[in-house]
Design a protein around this motif. Sequence first.
Motif, PDB file in Angstrom:
ATOM      1  N   TRP A   1       0.672   0.673   7.674  1.00 33.60           N
ATOM      2  CA  TRP A   1      -0.713   0.674   7.205  1.00 33.60           C
ATOM      3  C   TRP A   1      -0.893  -0.275   6.029  1.00 33.60           C
ATOM      4  CZ3 TRP A   1      -1.810   6.685   7.173  1.00 33.60           C
ATOM      5  CH2 TRP A   1      -1.949   7.137   8.494  1.00 33.60           C
ATOM      6  N   ILE A   2       0.089  -0.351   5.158  1.00 36.37           N
ATOM      7  CA  ILE A   2       0.019  -1.277   4.022  1.00 36.37           C
ATOM      8  C   ILE A   2       0.089  -2.722   4.523  1.00 36.37           C
ATOM      9  CG2 ILE A   2       1.236  -2.100   1.966  1.00 36.37           C
ATOM     10  CD1 ILE A   2       2.051   0.914   1.527  1.00 36.37           C
ATOM     11  N   LEU A   3       1.050  -3.008   5.401  1.00 37.09           N
ATOM     12  CA  LEU A   3       1.208  -4.366   5.921  1.00 37.09           C
ATOM     13  C   LEU A   3      -0.006  -4.834   6.725  1.00 37.09           C
ATOM     14  CD1 LEU A   3       4.969  -4.272   6.985  1.00 37.09           C
ATOM     15  CD2 LEU A   3       3.950  -5.546   5.084  1.00 37.09           C
ATOM     16  N   SER A   4      -0.670  -3.900   7.415  1.00 37.97           N
ATOM     17  CA  SER A   4      -1.839  -4.267   8.220  1.00 37.97           C
ATOM     18  C   SER A   4      -3.113  -4.361   7.385  1.00 37.97           C
ATOM     19  CB  SER A   4      -2.055  -3.248   9.340  1.00 37.97           C
ATOM     20  OG  SER A   4      -2.512  -2.011   8.814  1.00 37.97           O
ATOM     21  N   GLY A   5      -3.047  -3.927   6.130  1.00 38.44           N
ATOM     22  CA  GLY A   5      -4.226  -3.978   5.270  1.00 38.44           C
ATOM     23  C   GLY A   5      -5.083  -2.723   5.318  1.00 38.44           C
ATOM     24  N   ARG A   6      -4.688  -1.739   6.109  1.00 37.83           N
ATOM     25  CA  ARG A   6      -5.450  -0.485   6.156  1.00 37.83           C
ATOM     26  C   ARG A   6      -5.355   0.271   4.836  1.00 37.83           C
ATOM     27  NH1 ARG A   6      -4.163   2.852  11.410  1.00 37.83           N
ATOM     28  NH2 ARG A   6      -6.069   3.905  10.816  1.00 37.83           N
ATOM     29  N   LEU A   7      -4.211   0.134   4.154  1.00 42.12           N
ATOM     30  CA  LEU A   7      -4.015   0.736   2.832  1.00 42.12           C
ATOM     31  C   LEU A   7      -3.677  -0.365   1.844  1.00 42.12           C
ATOM     32  CD1 LEU A   7      -1.772   3.908   3.330  1.00 42.12           C
ATOM     33  CD2 LEU A   7      -4.148   3.831   2.607  1.00 42.12           C
ATOM     34  N   THR A   8      -4.141  -0.205   0.624  1.00 43.74           N
ATOM     35  CA  THR A   8      -3.811  -1.133  -0.445  1.00 43.74           C
ATOM     36  C   THR A   8      -2.802  -0.463  -1.364  1.00 43.74           C
ATOM     37  OG1 THR A   8      -6.015  -2.073  -0.349  1.00 43.74           O
ATOM     38  CG2 THR A   8      -4.753  -2.494  -2.338  1.00 43.74           C
ATOM     39  N   GLU A   9      -1.760  -1.189  -1.676  1.00 46.31           N
ATOM     40  CA  GLU A   9      -0.728  -0.672  -2.561  1.00 46.31           C
ATOM     41  C   GLU A   9      -0.815  -1.410  -3.890  1.00 46.31           C
ATOM     42  OE1 GLU A   9       3.894   0.445  -1.960  1.00 46.31           O
ATOM     43  OE2 GLU A   9       3.337  -1.598  -1.430  1.00 46.31           O
ATOM     44  N   ARG A  10      -0.784  -0.658  -4.977  1.00 48.06           N
ATOM     45  CA  ARG A  10      -0.793  -1.247  -6.318  1.00 48.06           C
ATOM     46  C   ARG A  10       0.372  -0.682  -7.107  1.00 48.06           C
ATOM     47  NH1 ARG A  10      -6.682  -0.546  -5.959  1.00 48.06           N
ATOM     48  NH2 ARG A  10      -7.499  -2.615  -5.493  1.00 48.06           N
ATOM     49  N   LEU A  11       1.205  -1.585  -7.597  1.00 46.26           N
ATOM     50  CA  LEU A  11       2.376  -1.184  -8.387  1.00 46.26           C
ATOM     51  C   LEU A  11       3.204  -0.129  -7.657  1.00 46.26           C
ATOM     52  CD1 LEU A  11       0.702  -1.008 -11.901  1.00 46.26           C
ATOM     53  CD2 LEU A  11       2.064  -2.879 -10.960  1.00 46.26           C
ATOM     54  N   GLY A  12       3.313  -0.286  -6.339  1.00 46.21           N
ATOM     55  CA  GLY A  12       4.122   0.625  -5.544  1.00 46.21           C
ATOM     56  C   GLY A  12       3.465   1.947  -5.213  1.00 46.21           C
ATOM     57  N   HIS A  13       2.153   2.069  -5.448  1.00 45.87           N
ATOM     58  CA  HIS A  13       1.451   3.326  -5.198  1.00 45.87           C
ATOM     59  C   HIS A  13       0.180   3.104  -4.378  1.00 45.87           C
ATOM     60  CE1 HIS A  13       4.113   4.419  -8.470  1.00 45.87           C
ATOM     61  NE2 HIS A  13       3.962   5.670  -8.083  1.00 45.87           N
ATOM     62  N   VAL A  14      -0.193   4.132  -3.635  1.00 42.93           N
ATOM     63  CA  VAL A  14      -1.366   4.123  -2.769  1.00 42.93           C
ATOM     64  C   VAL A  14      -2.376   5.115  -3.327  1.00 42.93           C
ATOM     65  CG1 VAL A  14      -2.180   4.670  -0.438  1.00 42.93           C
ATOM     66  CG2 VAL A  14       0.024   3.541  -0.752  1.00 42.93           C
ATOM     67  N   ASN A  15      -3.636   4.718  -3.399  1.00 43.54           N
ATOM     68  CA  ASN A  15      -4.685   5.612  -3.888  1.00 43.54           C
ATOM     69  C   ASN A  15      -4.966   6.698  -2.856  1.00 43.54           C
ATOM     70  OD1 ASN A  15      -7.860   6.211  -3.969  1.00 43.54           O
ATOM     71  ND2 ASN A  15      -7.075   5.866  -6.026  1.00 43.54           N
ATOM     72  N   ALA A  16      -5.062   7.932  -3.308  1.00 39.26           N
ATOM     73  CA  ALA A  16      -5.279   9.071  -2.419  1.00 39.26           C
ATOM     74  C   ALA A  16      -6.591   8.958  -1.656  1.00 39.26           C
ATOM     75  CB  ALA A  16      -5.240  10.371  -3.211  1.00 39.26           C
ATOM     76  N   ALA A  17      -7.650   8.462  -2.289  1.00 35.01           N
ATOM     77  CA  ALA A  17      -8.942   8.335  -1.605  1.00 35.01           C
ATOM     78  C   ALA A  17      -8.813   7.390  -0.410  1.00 35.01           C
ATOM     79  CB  ALA A  17     -10.016   7.844  -2.562  1.00 35.01           C
ATOM     80  N   ASP A  18      -8.103   6.292  -0.593  1.00 32.60           N
ATOM     81  CA  ASP A  18      -7.876   5.356   0.511  1.00 32.60           C
ATOM     82  C   ASP A  18      -7.039   6.007   1.601  1.00 32.60           C
ATOM     83  OD1 ASP A  18      -9.247   3.464  -0.976  1.00 32.60           O
ATOM     84  OD2 ASP A  18      -7.421   2.477  -1.696  1.00 32.60           O
ATOM     85  N   LEU A  19      -6.017   6.739   1.198  1.00 25.82           N
ATOM     86  CA  LEU A  19      -5.161   7.422   2.161  1.00 25.82           C
ATOM     87  C   LEU A  19      -5.961   8.443   2.965  1.00 25.82           C
ATOM     88  CD1 LEU A  19      -2.298   7.969   3.258  1.00 25.82           C
ATOM     89  CD2 LEU A  19      -2.045   9.652   1.422  1.00 25.82           C
ATOM     90  N   PHE A  20      -6.794   9.224   2.290  1.00 18.22           N
ATOM     91  CA  PHE A  20      -7.610  10.222   2.991  1.00 18.22           C
ATOM     92  C   PHE A  20      -8.562   9.559   3.973  1.00 18.22           C
ATOM     93  CE2 PHE A  20      -7.310  13.070  -1.030  1.00 18.22           C
ATOM     94  CZ  PHE A  20      -6.033  13.463  -0.676  1.00 18.22           C
ATOM     95  N   GLU A  21      -9.114   8.404   3.615  1.00 16.22           N
ATOM     96  CA  GLU A  21     -10.040   7.677   4.490  1.00 16.22           C
ATOM     97  C   GLU A  21      -9.323   7.171   5.744  1.00 16.22           C
ATOM     98  OE1 GLU A  21     -13.469   6.058   6.065  1.00 16.22           O
ATOM     99  OE2 GLU A  21     -13.222   7.506   4.455  1.00 16.22           O
ATOM    100  N   VAL A  22      -8.148   6.589   5.575  1.00 18.53           N
ATOM    101  CA  VAL A  22      -7.382   6.106   6.729  1.00 18.53           C
ATOM    102  C   VAL A  22      -7.004   7.282   7.631  1.00 18.53           C
ATOM    103  CG1 VAL A  22      -5.192   5.043   7.439  1.00 18.53           C
ATOM    104  CG2 VAL A  22      -6.532   4.030   5.595  1.00 18.53           C
ATOM    105  N   GLU A  23      -6.604   8.383   7.042  1.00 17.92           N
ATOM    106  CA  GLU A  23      -6.247   9.565   7.824  1.00 17.92           C
ATOM    107  C   GLU A  23      -7.467  10.118   8.568  1.00 17.92           C
ATOM    108  OE1 GLU A  23      -4.079  12.600   9.558  1.00 17.92           O
ATOM    109  OE2 GLU A  23      -3.540  10.650   8.785  1.00 17.92           O
ATOM    110  N   ARG A  24      -8.635  10.116   7.927  1.00 10.56           N
ATOM    111  CA  ARG A  24      -9.861  10.569   8.593  1.00 10.56           C
ATOM    112  C   ARG A  24     -10.187   9.662   9.781  1.00 10.56           C
ATOM    113  NH1 ARG A  24     -14.770   9.286   9.175  1.00 10.56           N
ATOM    114  NH2 ARG A  24     -14.718   7.557   7.727  1.00 10.56           N
ATOM    115  N   GLU A  25     -10.073   8.358   9.589  1.00 12.92           N
ATOM    116  CA  GLU A  25     -10.323   7.411  10.675  1.00 12.92           C
ATOM    117  C   GLU A  25      -9.347   7.640  11.824  1.00 12.92           C
ATOM    118  OE1 GLU A  25     -10.029   3.561   8.903  1.00 12.92           O
ATOM    119  OE2 GLU A  25     -11.890   3.813   7.751  1.00 12.92           O
ATOM    120  N   ARG A  26      -8.118   7.924  11.494  1.00  8.61           N
ATOM    121  CA  ARG A  26      -7.093   8.166  12.516  1.00  8.61           C
ATOM    122  C   ARG A  26      -7.427   9.414  13.332  1.00  8.61           C
ATOM    123  NH1 ARG A  26      -0.984  10.036  12.504  1.00  8.61           N
ATOM    124  NH2 ARG A  26      -1.892  11.853  11.529  1.00  8.61           N
TER     125      ARG A  26
END
Length: 69
Positions: A31-56
Amino acid sequence: MLDHTDPRQRWYNRAEAAEAAGVSLRTIQRWILSGRLTERLGHVNAADLFEVERERRTARTRPAPGCAA
Protein backbone atom coordinates in the motif's frame (compact mmCIF):
# COMPACT_ATOMS: atom_id res chain seq x y z
CA MET A 1 4.76 8.12 20.40
CA LEU A 2 2.31 10.76 21.56
CA ASP A 3 -1.04 9.64 22.91
CA HIS A 4 -3.95 11.47 21.32
CA THR A 5 -7.57 11.22 22.36
CA ASP A 6 -8.56 11.15 18.68
CA PRO A 7 -7.29 7.83 17.24
CA ARG A 8 -7.17 9.36 13.74
CA GLN A 9 -4.25 11.50 14.92
CA ARG A 10 -2.19 8.45 15.86
CA TRP A 11 0.83 7.37 13.83
CA TYR A 12 1.62 3.65 13.46
CA ASN A 13 4.87 2.02 12.44
CA ARG A 14 4.44 -0.58 9.70
CA ALA A 15 3.99 -3.52 12.08
CA GLU A 16 1.43 -1.65 14.20
CA ALA A 17 -0.43 -0.57 11.06
CA ALA A 18 -0.59 -4.17 9.83
CA GLU A 19 -1.96 -5.35 13.16
CA ALA A 20 -4.50 -2.50 13.37
CA ALA A 21 -5.77 -3.17 9.84
CA GLY A 22 -5.72 -6.95 10.20
CA VAL A 23 -3.42 -7.39 7.21
CA SER A 24 0.13 -8.58 6.70
CA LEU A 25 3.19 -6.39 6.94
CA ARG A 26 3.74 -7.07 3.22
CA THR A 27 0.28 -5.64 2.45
CA ILE A 28 1.15 -2.44 4.31
CA GLN A 29 4.39 -2.25 2.33
CA ARG A 30 2.47 -2.72 -0.94
CA TRP A 31 0.00 0.00 0.00
CA ILE A 32 2.88 2.37 0.72
CA LEU A 33 4.70 1.51 -2.52
CA SER A 34 1.49 1.92 -4.56
CA GLY A 35 0.77 5.31 -2.99
CA ARG A 36 -2.41 4.19 -1.22
CA LEU A 37 -0.71 5.01 2.11
CA THR A 38 1.78 7.76 2.83
CA GLU A 39 4.63 6.99 5.18
CA ARG A 40 6.40 9.75 7.11
CA LEU A 41 9.51 9.05 9.15
CA GLY A 42 8.66 5.35 9.07
CA HIS A 43 5.08 5.83 10.29
CA VAL A 44 1.60 5.73 8.74
CA ASN A 45 -1.20 8.06 9.84
CA ALA A 46 -4.13 6.16 11.36
CA ALA A 47 -6.73 8.27 9.51
CA ASP A 48 -5.15 7.30 6.18
CA LEU A 49 -4.96 3.67 7.26
CA PHE A 50 -8.63 3.64 8.29
CA GLU A 51 -9.61 5.18 4.92
CA VAL A 52 -7.69 2.57 2.91
CA GLU A 53 -9.20 -0.19 5.03
CA ARG A 54 -12.71 1.25 4.52
CA GLU A 55 -12.14 1.36 0.75
CA ARG A 56 -10.93 -2.23 0.84
CA ARG A 57 -14.04 -3.40 2.70
CA THR A 58 -16.31 -1.45 0.33
CA ALA A 59 -14.63 -2.98 -2.73
CA ARG A 60 -15.21 -6.47 -1.32
CA THR A 61 -18.96 -5.91 -0.94
CA ARG A 62 -19.58 -4.50 -4.42
CA PRO A 63 -20.95 -6.94 -6.99
CA ALA A 64 -18.66 -7.74 -9.90
CA PRO A 65 -19.27 -5.69 -13.06
CA GLY A 66 -21.92 -7.33 -15.23
CA CYS A 67 -23.44 -9.30 -12.37
CA ALA A 68 -27.09 -8.77 -11.55
CA ALA A 69 -27.59 -7.33 -8.10
